[in-house]
Write an enzyme that holds these catalytic residues in place. Sequence first.
Site, short mmCIF file in Angstrom:
data_model
loop_
_atom_site.label_atom_id
_atom_site.label_comp_id
_atom_site.label_asym_id
_atom_site.label_seq_id
_atom_site.Cartn_x
_atom_site.Cartn_y
_atom_site.Cartn_z
N HIS A 99 0.84 -1.20 0.00
CA HIS A 99 0.00 0.00 0.00
C HIS A 99 0.88 1.26 0.00
O HIS A 99 0.66 2.19 -0.78
CB HIS A 99 -0.90 -0.04 1.22
N GLU A 102 2.49 1.71 -3.31
CA GLU A 102 1.56 2.29 -4.29
C GLU A 102 1.59 3.81 -4.22
O GLU A 102 1.56 4.49 -5.25
CB GLU A 102 0.12 1.82 -4.00
N HIS A 103 1.64 4.33 -3.00
CA HIS A 103 1.64 5.78 -2.81
C HIS A 103 2.99 6.39 -3.22
O HIS A 103 3.03 7.39 -3.94
CB HIS A 103 1.37 6.12 -1.35
#
Length: 1014
Positions: A99, A102-103
Amino acid sequence: MFRHCKVFITKLKNLSFQGSWRSRGSSAGERALQYTVGQKIHGFTVKEVTAVPDLFLTSVKLSHDATGAQYLHAARDDSNNLFSVQFRTTPMDSTGVTHILEHTVLCGSQRFPCRDPFFKMLNRSLSTFMNTSRTFCHDSETYSDSVINSTSIGCEKDMLFFFRQEGWRLEHKTPTDPSSRLMFKGVVFNEMKGEFSDNERLYAQRLQNKLLPDHTYAVVSGGEPLAIPDLTWEQLKHFHATHYHPSNARFFTYGDLPLEQHLQQIEEEALSKFERTEPNTAVPSQTHWDKPRVDHVTCRPDALAPDPMKQNTLCMSYLLGDITDTFETFTLSLLSSLMISGPNSPFYKALIEPEIGSDFSSSVGFDGSTRQASFTIGLQGMAEADTETVKHIIAQSIDDIIATGFEEEQIEALLHKIEIQMKHQSTSFGLALASYIASCWNHDGDPVQLLKISENVSRFRQCLKENPRYLQDKVQHYFKDNTHRLTLTMSPDERFLEKQAEAEEQKLQQKIQNLSDADHKDIYEKGLQLLAVQSTTQDASCLPALKVSDIEPIIPYTPVQLGTAGGVPVQCCEQPTNGMVYFRAMCNLNSLPEDLKIYVPLFCSVITKLGCGELDYRQQAQRIELKTGGMSVSPQIIPDTDDLDLYEQGIILSSSCLDRNLPDMFQLWSDIFNSPHFDDEQHLRVLVMMSSQELSNGISYSGHMYAMTRAARTLVPTADLQETFGGMDQVKFMKSIAEMTDLTSVLRKLPWIKRHLLNPENMRCAVNATPQKMSDAAGEVERFMGNIAANRKERKPVRPTVVERALDPQAASSASRKLISEPHFKPCQMKTYFQLPFNVNFVSECVRTVPFSHADYASLCILARMMTAKFLHGEIREKGGAYGGGARMGGGGLFSFYSYRDPNSTQTLSAFRGGVEWARAGKFTQQDINEAKLSVFSAVDAPVAPSDKGLGCFLNGITDELKQRYRERLFAVTDKNLIDVAGRYLGVGQQTCGVAILGPENESIRKDPSWVVK
């Protein structure tokens, strides 16, 4: 990141034809058929070329010679093109590494070395969708460079800034004050705290973790809040190196884009720099259990639950087969729908109708997002004492299905739904397609086989013909005899949030105790450095960008014809609807007594579900599925384009059908108008409980929308009515209805509401169909009006001032809309705080400005986009740590600020004010204005499906001429206009504003008498 709890049919609903589809010679699909297996194209080799007539496309599979990257192109006559890159990421801990990556991976690259190019590209292109996790966008050059050639990974100094901003960091509460307390910060950290405030999402996550405990599904890929601070920079780098590599990549493109040109660009600018690796990212099959398991989790209490004494959840989840077996997956998804969908399904009858719980758990249904599919059945909103009863009912229902099977009409209704969904033309076909194939393809299945829907339907019919017990045998195998079954219960814990806070504080103190003096100094200095980087204006000139001059100056004209049927205005819009007919009817509620208005959403939700004519509610549901694409009724509040205190209030009826079923669809509407059933209190109670539970569940997911609705309530009449229909007032009202032991009084109100709402006197209709079928559709509307003529009655409006506005001022027709005027409405300021069991906030401030037709409306739209991208994003998300925030200008004249999953509350209100001062001071460039214009035009020019063409005029009275005038004003907006409107409408002392916050207990607000605390 969380379990996807949607059945296959829901996915198919989005996988439907795009509005710009056209049939013509030398199509994209025909050109793609020219490729041959073995053909070499810019470092790729063609592996397979397949015509997919069901979806009017040709698939081209390729493989990259050097790296082994897979590529799938879906060639189709659709100008709304799509590009995506997918990586199979398999974390083995709950630190949120996937996650956070992804950022951070999109925070800069070798060719585009500026902070956050991904968000900046939202304002430099006309892309209709950009997002991470599942990333589909037009800007393939920028995106492929970001994920493949990420600069941030190579430049540790830059990357560490973004890792700390997006992931997690220890930082002083006030970064510039070293005496303020240390705390955990980070966008993902706060986002996941918000995710785990949602009981149903928490339950779905734990269900997946415990059903598939052997590998990656045992962890929280999005990040467990207390595990996120364990993630190190070295771990992130290693994960990127092993997973974000072309050898682990699947490229997907869609539309009429030039394939060879894209292959060349991807090869030259990305893939040519890499060599093949052997990524160890495959997910092994879960070891099958030899006996079922039972487990339990806890959650926060829900203050808005329909029944405070019934807040438990119980589900049984069954592990099914491998999703790469596409036909078996197709069969099981259909079986799932037959078992749970609608009042005719066995589990609805057995679990929902006895009122044991408020609704199915949102985890219920078929889940094909994991390597092995699963099916879940169970209830939310039940009493702990009913645990064994629910278990017994589930087991008994499975036995009953095996014994009796399903009625043929149920199966036909389901297959009819698939036919409808294949014919319906959506505006996001490519996006839906990429999502539809992602799981199967990423687990090494054949994505093209998934697209052969008619072939699967035919094979399914053949299996049923050869073995009438085909589905019963599947139930026996996958449910009755399946020992890999998890029973998971969830109950509320009064100290749940308190325990979470204590655990976070303990984690924080552990971190702090290990810090040396040098560490403390380093944290302070890094906090200042990050603040400085966040406050620095970035040079985005390296990014590709369209010019405002590239935008078409004139909108395409949408022809509509206005006529009448039985004295009711009818708008006809001829469109290539692919054999479908779309019907809408707007009915105003001007004569409805004020005390009944709050019941309108309930009336809308149940009127098509109670039975009508000779059909009981089960037969009605079956008939709707067999003959239509769905029938719905919803409240509608339409602000006037010229006057903020003038509006239309009503309900809109919507339905669609295959053209062969036109008479059946209108017969159903006739029966609903003429003889709806209002005599089944038990079934009404079931519907009320489901509706109340759905509203309660939705607050933690859409809290910013509830905050904006409440903040606007005292500013314009439409917002006050919107709060009644869809705000916190409606949530609390439905909770009060759900708590009533006797619903007779509610049942008696429904016929009264029906008399006022389902009245042809207050009605206008719209039909979208092909030119060949428009005459038939118009004839059916005429017959429909004849059938319901007895309901026509002129009733006196409750509000004294009614204004008639022509549907189209340019047309000769006398058709008009009847709007309510409130000339004496006095906007006032109010600050409201809803204390809810969340650990994040949803913050909004709304300002009354101008209506759509006003000369300043376009400037305010540009200002909202520019302020969001150039100021509020940095303040609220990057510095503040909220998952999202910004400003928007609404058609009802409200300029709204908002934040989403925000660790801050009143500090965010200061950020809103800071945005206004930034704009008033003119701290922006011409390029900022141009980017904001591109962003606004991307929404204005977003594709419109044939089913929705002409609706702007029909519903809102916004004609093509009005749209063109608005367009010209957008082009003409200058820096002086923006500074002017920021000062005149948003400046302190100039505005009438409302404020609302939904969030956890806040002592400072509670002590402040200027706030109304709920």
